[in-house]
Write a protein that holds these residues in place. Sequence first.
Motif, PDB file in Angstrom:
ATOM      1  N   TYR A 415      35.971  75.441 -10.489  1.00 24.21           N
ATOM      2  CA  TYR A 415      35.217  74.681  -9.510  1.00 24.21           C
ATOM      3  C   TYR A 415      35.936  73.114  -9.786  1.00 24.21           C
ATOM      4  N   SER A 493      29.878  73.908  -0.696  1.00 27.34           N
ATOM      5  CA  SER A 493      31.397  74.186  -1.371  1.00 27.34           C
ATOM      6  C   SER A 493      32.393  74.760  -0.487  1.00 27.34           C
ATOM      7  N   GLU A 494      33.485  74.856  -0.484  1.00 28.11           N
ATOM      8  CA  GLU A 494      34.635  75.314   0.221  1.00 28.11           C
ATOM      9  C   GLU A 494      35.482  76.321  -0.711  1.00 28.11           C
ATOM     10  N   PRO A 495      35.399  77.522  -0.596  1.00 30.94           N
ATOM     11  CA  PRO A 495      36.421  78.322  -1.310  1.00 30.94           C
ATOM     12  C   PRO A 495      37.755  78.233  -0.488  1.00 30.94           C
ATOM     13  N   GLN A 524      41.160  81.973  -5.058  1.00 33.94           N
ATOM     14  CA  GLN A 524      40.605  80.819  -4.437  1.00 33.94           C
ATOM     15  C   GLN A 524      39.808  80.196  -5.400  1.00 33.94           C
ATOM     16  N   VAL A 526      36.801  76.684  -6.033  1.00 35.05           N
ATOM     17  CA  VAL A 526      35.599  76.273  -5.024  1.00 35.05           C
ATOM     18  C   VAL A 526      35.755  74.815  -5.128  1.00 35.05           C
TER      19      VAL A 526
END
Length: 545
Positions: A415, A493-495, A524, A526
């Motif tokens: 993260y 959030s954006e992976p 990926q 986060v």
Amino acid sequence: MASLTVGSTYSNYTDFNNAVTAFENENFVQFYRRDARTIEKVKRLNPRHHYNPELKYVNIHLTCIHGGRNFLSHSKGVRPKTSTCRVGCPALIKVKTTEDGERLVVKEMVKIHNHEVSEAAFKHYPKRRQLCPAERAKCSELLTKYDGNKRLVIEELTKVTGKVILPKDIHNIAATMNCPPKCERKKQEKKQKVTKGIRMVMDTDTKLREQARKRRPGSAFKDPRRSEKKLVLDVDTGVDDAQAIMMALAAPNVEVLGITCVSGNTSLENSCRNTLRVLNVCQRLEIPVFGGAAEPLMGHPLSAGSFHGQDGLGDAPDPDAPGLELLQTEGAVEAIIRLVNENPGEVCLVAMAPLTNLALAVKIDPTLPQKLKGLFIMGGNTDSRGNTTVCAEFNFAADPEAAYIVLNRFFCPTYIATWEFCCENKLPWSFCANWLAQDTDKARFMKSIFKHTMDTVATCARYQREMTAGPGFVSCNSYAMAAAIDDGFVWVSEPVAVTVELQGTYTRGMMVLDKLGVLEKEHQVVIMRTVDLESFKGMLMDSLK
């Protein structure tokens, strides 16, 4: 009463309705009014035309309940067991007024049905099963008499009314008459037990809070009902590192296994000394502190200037500062590897500094990432907006090779709190004033070390340009720490797969987001976008209590 056939006429709507009911009873079918135009509505459009008011309608279109209009389904498929009685039955009755507007006349009838037509099926139609007020009252009596036993109620009510009675009919009547059947009473009893349990939990919470008030100052209170989080912090302790460390130490059920230091905001020696100062004011010197890398993997150290003061903590005097003799003899890289291996699958690593220590650790132990529970990083950027170089954030720019290694070798849940994210989730300075105004030793310590940075923010034109969302209180490292502490902190959030640019003249150290899948990376990270700021405020306030 005239029978219902094509050409039949009626002087009022009541006679027509009675004829339809009689037709339904004789033929074991049921119609519903699919479409109609009232006399009142037509008169508004054409007030000169005469209509007999007792007719109520100018035209009526009745359709079999198994037919009617075909509607476009908007179902998402989440209720696959739902059914409908519509089978496209063509049976219909069309009625309209005569030209003089005095009578209703049947213009068209289709008596062909494409479904079973029988007395048994007819009795199961909802309209046939409907109970009158007296029958509903009798049902209420029977529910009381038989203690909510639906089977006995159905048997006796069927004998009395001669109608088909289904369990759902009894359930609906019981609900409207406030006479719950046995199953409903069981639900109420279960609800009462849950309420009682909640009260017990609340009483327990009260006792736990009372214990928390009595604990020694600076010690972390741990709620025995929650699982404990184990954290290892990697820092280059400047002011925002101090804020994040104090947040972790104040959080319930968080165990800080150790703090590893690296050069970054200030020299390695100052970083270690500052970490011990923070632990000292929080009365937590039992937490081990380890010294790590004094310079990046390649190139020369990148100076953070005097943003946090020459010593990293605002150059605030501290006569009670502990000495470096409290530093552990074990190195930071070795400590990270040992602590993770001693607690496989349990440790979250919170990296709030240049990633040199982490890169060296994964070089020595390539299996390290798979033993981590999670990695939380403050660093990098998403919009090519730098705060140190043209396109790079400080922690990544200070050691781009280390950042590259970490983002390409650590395949654990990762993260990232980026620079732009921190700016966009800033807090107002009014909150900062209230935060520092608390009457505690921790608050006075934070106020003294933060004064230099606040003055710099207020007067430095370069810093104002670096901020991407206007002025405000931004404690960058605390966002990564809050995410590690509270699983519900991150709302949006954006992976995405990421890497770090190493060659560019102006872009070296910039984090690259591969939204097109060009890099063909499976892992990926986060990227945090939106967080619970009220919870964040609470954690910050608690950190200085």
